[in-house]
Enzyme design. Sequence first.
Site, PDB file in Angstrom:
ATOM      1  N   GLU A  13       0.792  -1.233   0.000  1.00  0.00           N
ATOM      2  CA  GLU A  13       0.000   0.000   0.000  1.00  0.00           C
ATOM      3  C   GLU A  13       0.830   1.292   0.000  1.00  0.00           C
ATOM      4  O   GLU A  13       0.734   2.104   0.936  1.00  0.00           O
ATOM      5  CB  GLU A  13      -0.963   0.011   1.199  1.00  0.00           C
ATOM      6  CG  GLU A  13      -2.012  -1.072   1.126  1.00  0.00           C
ATOM      7  CD  GLU A  13      -3.153  -0.869   2.118  1.00  0.00           C
ATOM      8  OE1 GLU A  13      -3.090   0.036   2.952  1.00  0.00           O
ATOM      9  OE2 GLU A  13      -4.115  -1.642   2.031  1.00  0.00           O
TER      10      GLU A  13
ATOM     11  N   GLU B 223      -5.405  -8.617   1.303  1.00  0.00           N
ATOM     12  CA  GLU B 223      -6.044  -8.168   2.558  1.00  0.00           C
ATOM     13  C   GLU B 223      -7.532  -7.994   2.319  1.00  0.00           C
ATOM     14  O   GLU B 223      -7.935  -7.447   1.282  1.00  0.00           O
ATOM     15  CB  GLU B 223      -5.495  -6.816   3.041  1.00  0.00           C
ATOM     16  CG  GLU B 223      -4.161  -6.875   3.719  1.00  0.00           C
ATOM     17  CD  GLU B 223      -3.701  -5.517   4.249  1.00  0.00           C
ATOM     18  OE1 GLU B 223      -4.554  -4.687   4.622  1.00  0.00           O
ATOM     19  OE2 GLU B 223      -2.481  -5.299   4.265  1.00  0.00           O
TER      20      GLU B 223
END
Length: 477
Positions: A166, A361
């Site tokens: 991320e 995720e």
Amino acid sequence: MPVPMFPPGFLWGASASAFQTEGAVDTDGKGPSGWDAFAARPGRIKDGADTTRATGFHARYREDVALLAGLGADAFRFSVSWPRVVPGGSGAVNADGLDFYDRLVDELCAHGVTPAPTLYHWDTPLPLEEAGGWLDRDTAYRFAEYAGIVAERLADRVPMWITINEPAEVTLLGYALGEHAPGRTLLFDALPAAHHQLLAHGLAVRALRAAGADNIGVALSHAPVWTAGDSDEDRLGAELYDTLTNWLFADPVLTGRYPDENIAALMPGPVADDLKVISAPLDWYGVNYYNPTLVGAPRPEALETFSGFTMPAGLPFGIREIEGYEKTGFGWPVVPEGLTEILTLLHRRYGDRLPPLHITENGCALDEPLADDRRIAYLEGHLTALRAAMDAGVDVRGYFTWSLTDNVEWTEGASQRFGLVHIDYETLTRTPKASYAWYRDLIHAQKHQREQPQEQPKRNEPAEGAAEGAAKRVSGG
Ligand code: BGC
């Protein structure tokens, strides 16, 4: 709601990260990270949770591996702490630090759980952070050196690698808005941090392969951006936000181009040469999905968002709260169909350039200690939505739920619990929640059906129109 069957060989896993679990921040030669320093500033961790202890994973990893084995999980996505391995960010390697990951990998392998390490989950070594962190090009080269060091040691047993996690959140929350480490408030001057993380990714892919690592991916956050309102300002605001959060990172990695020439012009160079490195072919691509974002015209006033951080006034877009959906403990809307939408959008945008996907995720924060039926419903909904995307032609090979145990939710501390396993932060006792038993049974049922021959979902051409259900989707494809 029963979860549909997934193809044989589909990987069932769980995710975690070093800062959020390990603790032991100065044990066995580990150096400080930017997050260690940030968390030590008064008031930064909102509930005052002890991030130096976290879940005690460094000392208790065997318990957590046993929990993974009890789940029947195929794989565990954890992260390697860069400052545990290279405390100064460059130079001397901390043998004890590397030994820890060596033991962890051995323990996972001994229990039949595939180790899937992420090399960067936000914990930059403090000396590098203090020298500019991701604003400094040199950090990308130091990261590649470290990636090579880890791979030299572990590639013989690690069959799946993730470079970075991320970079969009690091850029936005860490460098643009100052809500996360390193707490910089540079707004659009934060863009070089995006470019250098992308360069770090590309250089690390090279270093990993040179050290004998294979099956390399990345974990990028993706969420459909929905437009709030009907005005041109609303549309432009949503498109810009979509570009900055979804495509600024994915396009360079998958196509070797920035999505917008104006943004590319703000990046430090040599951009064209760097893009060749950044777009090194990947074996797979990881998607972290939580919820869509509703965005419109700029807001005149600052907004405390549902994620708990403040979007200042004066940005060229305005985030709005999504109404009409159930909310998680964090206040995030539960929108499983957003996962189908973003996956089909990625498939349509990139076509054959999109490698096989893993969901790296997905999960929810809930304040339900053990009877977490709402987590079960969340996971059922999202797995059903994932299967729908696969039916629409998206090639997805695995699912890693966030997270195995409750852990330090960054600035939210211990107050947002994402785990299948409850952590008592006083005693560090682990207690499986209802969702743990549910996931174990699901994995068992999925594997059991694998004993019968199943038809693989077909890989179609980009599924035109498959995600048109959300009328207000911003067209990113
Ligand atoms: C991060 C995780 C975090 C999760 C929930 C992701 O942005 O990679 O570290 O805990 O979302 O907020």
